[in-house]
Write a protein that holds these residues in place. Structure first.
Motif, short mmCIF file in Angstrom:
data_model
loop_
_atom_site.label_atom_id
_atom_site.label_comp_id
_atom_site.label_asym_id
_atom_site.label_seq_id
_atom_site.Cartn_x
_atom_site.Cartn_y
_atom_site.Cartn_z
N PHE A 63 0.69 -1.34 0.26
CA PHE A 63 -0.03 -0.24 0.03
C PHE A 63 1.09 1.17 0.03
N GLN A 64 0.42 2.19 -0.52
CA GLN A 64 1.20 3.48 -0.71
C GLN A 64 1.59 3.88 0.46
N GLU A 65 0.69 3.85 1.62
CA GLU A 65 0.86 4.62 2.99
C GLU A 65 1.88 3.95 3.49
N ASN A 66 2.01 2.63 3.43
CA ASN A 66 3.15 1.75 4.17
C ASN A 66 4.60 2.15 3.42
N LEU A 67 4.78 2.39 2.29
CA LEU A 67 5.92 2.75 1.48
C LEU A 67 6.17 4.39 2.09
N LYS A 68 5.34 5.20 1.97
CA LYS A 68 5.50 6.31 2.29
C LYS A 68 6.15 6.40 3.78
N GLN A 69 5.63 5.87 4.55
CA GLN A 69 5.76 6.18 5.80
C GLN A 69 7.29 5.20 6.05
N GLY A 70 7.44 4.26 5.36
CA GLY A 70 8.80 3.68 5.52
C GLY A 70 9.97 4.64 5.00
N LEU A 71 9.55 5.15 3.87
CA LEU A 71 10.64 6.09 3.04
C LEU A 71 10.90 7.34 4.11
N ASN A 72 9.81 7.78 4.64
CA ASN A 72 9.69 9.03 5.62
C ASN A 72 10.71 8.45 6.79
N VAL A 73 10.70 7.11 7.25
CA VAL A 73 11.85 7.02 8.31
C VAL A 73 13.15 7.02 7.77
N ILE A 74 13.53 6.52 6.80
CA ILE A 74 14.75 6.23 6.21
C ILE A 74 15.34 7.44 5.48
N GLU A 75 14.52 8.70 5.03
CA GLU A 75 15.14 9.53 4.00
C GLU A 75 15.76 10.54 4.69
N LYS A 76 15.51 11.12 5.87
CA LYS A 76 16.12 12.10 6.46
C LYS A 76 17.91 12.15 6.22
N ILE A 77 18.30 10.99 6.54
CA ILE A 77 19.82 11.18 6.77
C ILE A 77 20.51 10.99 5.26
N VAL A 78 19.64 10.84 4.27
CA VAL A 78 20.20 10.59 3.00
C VAL A 78 20.57 11.68 2.06
N GLY A 79 21.56 11.66 1.35
CA GLY A 79 22.11 12.72 0.52
C GLY A 79 22.82 13.82 1.59
N LYS A 80 23.30 13.62 2.67
CA LYS A 80 24.02 14.66 3.39
C LYS A 80 25.59 14.52 3.30
N ASN A 81 25.90 13.60 2.46
CA ASN A 81 27.39 13.44 2.18
C ASN A 81 27.54 13.35 0.73
N PRO A 82 27.84 14.46 0.23
CA PRO A 82 28.01 14.61 -1.10
C PRO A 82 29.08 13.87 -1.92
N SER A 83 30.14 13.74 -0.95
CA SER A 83 31.43 12.85 -1.84
C SER A 83 30.83 11.37 -2.20
N LEU A 84 29.87 10.84 -1.66
CA LEU A 84 29.35 9.58 -2.24
C LEU A 84 28.29 9.54 -2.77
N PRO A 85 27.82 9.69 -4.13
CA PRO A 85 26.52 9.87 -4.48
C PRO A 85 25.61 8.69 -4.31
N VAL A 86 26.36 7.48 -4.23
CA VAL A 86 25.50 6.25 -3.67
C VAL A 86 24.68 6.29 -2.61
N LEU A 87 25.17 7.32 -1.58
CA LEU A 87 24.41 7.58 -0.40
C LEU A 87 22.88 8.33 -0.65
N ASN A 88 22.98 8.72 -1.62
CA ASN A 88 21.37 9.37 -2.13
C ASN A 88 20.36 8.26 -2.31
N ASN A 89 20.43 7.12 -2.20
CA ASN A 89 19.80 6.06 -2.40
C ASN A 89 19.12 5.27 -1.44
#
Lengths: 373, 373
Positions: free
Chosen positions: A6-32
């Protein structure tokens, strides 16, 4: 990889993990986000190399597999979809999504480049009410040193004792200490320093807005900590710890006082806020405690803008005193006290002041005065 | 100068005049509010040399006078005080304030340096419902050209006719036109161009959140406009006008169509928003209108992020068509339509499209297509 959720479950899960993403510009793979499907589990992972977060979401796995997907575009897309079933599969590094009349295909990356999120081997853990723990963290996080000059005070000191856990922070101008008592005594004792960033993520992810009953398990190794929540959605947050020895802060906390003032918290806060409008860059305001008149005066001035003077009546014990504090630090302390009444204890104009709630003694905020010039 | 007023009245008055203050760093005197007390009137004035605002607040004048006071500190101080009576007086360029237990003194400036806010001599004016006028302005302000390269389109064109007023804006990629009909016919006709900044201030100051009955009077000279509200708090906003001739826009508005689509506004918006996630820098999305299948498709793609395709069913008249639009411009137009259903009229893939509400024809939004590459 193929799964339905369900959209709601995936949305919730992404919200949990996404805030630390992309704070390290030296390693683009960390944007994922790394998506892993196995048997009946759909796992989303992110890391910034200091913190690793995994979140398991509910759904139906039709084919096992892994793929790295840029979290920003995936999250924006999922957030825009209606809360219906989404069919997701991967083909040649592309994530294909279908939800009602919406179809998209997002360019992903090979999951082999994604850093391995470390595991913790320790089996020993403590369980705490997640709301209480996060509330405790939020009351001390503001006083953590913001620079890394002294790494050992750039995190929250966590002291596990048989009957309680103490959360401590200081930037050497002020110190906050919150105590949480256990219902069952602990079988081990330990002390660690958790990086401020980790504490903020823990508050964000596990700090439910309302008092909740969900438990959080803490696993500690010598250099890592794992926060684990097993109720849905299941979440693991693992972080490095700060090495070094935390300063022996307990001797700084005054045991006695020469002056003690009992104040209405909101009124006190209001007067400090107004005095703060007329300070100079050092934010200093003068407080005059006058036991004979049962009053407390707040004074501030700035030759460019003007000056301020205000007064409140208060219950006072002990000596008359004039003392200068940084008004921002005073405000921080007052805002972390839940009680409607607060106690301010002073020991002369060069010794630290103590702020604490009137009712329960489980929070202490120490603040250094500014020497008069 | 000496006067007494309630905190709430002074706070409200400062809020009206303060937003244009301090935007002109070359003249520090413009950081001030000019306070003028005369007989029974307390007047607050501000200006950025293009706009001048005066607001009269209720209170009791005990001594006439004038003083300039930095608005930022005064406003912060007043906002922090309780809603009680404030006693205010000036002495040697200082503004002294007393409210209950709070006393402050703010460093002010000689009012002689404050620019004179011009007056308008015209006696002729039109009265409009302030909510309707501001709502009209808010529906066209977004399409005003943001650069000053063509000054005549950097404002809102206001065309006063006997029976209606037209508010028009364009940045040459899109055009918005809102018509407001008068209850009584006007005795004169006139057209002016009002700077975008002035329109935004008018919306902020006079645009009540709920439908209100308060009237606003517009006085027009050849190079200035005055917006005047006489209900409490009485407010005057005077602004320069933009010189030059507005482009003859009416011939751009298509009179006919080859394709006409009736759509649910929210659903349409949702599909454009999602398509917008996968566009390139030009924000282009392709729309396919298929009368045979009574459907409309949205397509977008970006080689770096991925691609999107979605579909909605719609009532369609006329020819099949594929057309490319800037999705941000489409969204802007849709957001300014209040109706739940919207009409999209097209005349081939190189002619402008028209968006309008289904029910009332008092708003038109024209949007240029992007040529396929």
């Amino acid at each position: 990889m193929k799964f339905i959720c369900f959209q709601e479950n995936l949305k919730q899960g992404l919200n949990v993990i996404e805030k630390i993403v992309g704070k390290n510009p030296s390693l683009p793979v960390l944007n994922n986000v790394l998506i892993i499907t196995q048997k009946d589990s759909i796992k989303l992972c992110s890391t910034d190399l200091e913190i690793g977060i995994s979140c398991w979401i509910a759904g139906k796995v039709e084919k096992e597999g892994t793929l790295c997907v840029p979290v920003k575009i995936l999250s924006s897309y999922i957030n825009s979809l209606p809360n219906k079933k989404i069919e997701i599969n991967s083909r040649e590094n592309k994530l294909n999504l279908k939800c009602e009349n919406y179809k998209a295909s997002i360019v992903g990356f090979n999951s082999e480049d994604f850093p391995i999120i470390p595991q913790i081997k320790e089996k020993e853990f403590i369980s705490l009410n997640s709301f209480k723990l996060c509330q405790g963290f939020s009351k001390v996080i503001g006083a953590v040193a913001s620079s890394d000059i002294k790494p050992e005070i750039s995190g929250v000191f966590v002291k596990l004792k048989k009957d309680f856990i103490k959360l401590v922070s200081t930037d050497s101008f002020r110190l906050a200490e919150k105590t949480i008592f256990f219902e069952k005594p602990l079988s081990f004792e330990k002390s660690v320093i958790i990086p401020a960033k980790t504490v903020m993520e823990v508050i964000r992810i596990f700090g439910e807005t309302e008092q909740s009953k969900s438990e959080i398990d803490l696993y500690l190794s010598s250099n890592q900590i794992l926060f684990s929540k097993n109720t849905l959605p299941k979440i693991h947050l693992i972080s490095r710890l700060i090495e070094g020895e935390y300063p022996g802060y307990e001797e700084i906390i005054p045991k006695d006082f020469l002056t003690k003032v009992l104040l209405e918290r909101q009124e006190f806060l209001q007067h400090i806020k107004i005095a703060g409008l007329f300070t100079t860059r050092t934010n200093d305001i003068k407080i005059k405690v006058n036991p004979a008149e049962k009053s407390m005066e707040f004074l501030s001035s700035n030759s460019d803008t003007g000056e301020n003077k205000s007064e409140i009546s208060a219950q006072i014990e002990g000596e008359k005193i004039e003392i200068i504090f940084n008004c921002k630090y005073l405000m921080d302390g007052l805002m972390n006290i839940d009680d409607e009444q607060v106690i301010l204890e002073l020991n002369g104009d060069e010794k630290p002041g103590v702020l604490k709630p009137y009712k329960k003694g489980e929070y202490v905020y120490i603040i250094m005065p500014i020497k008069p010039t």
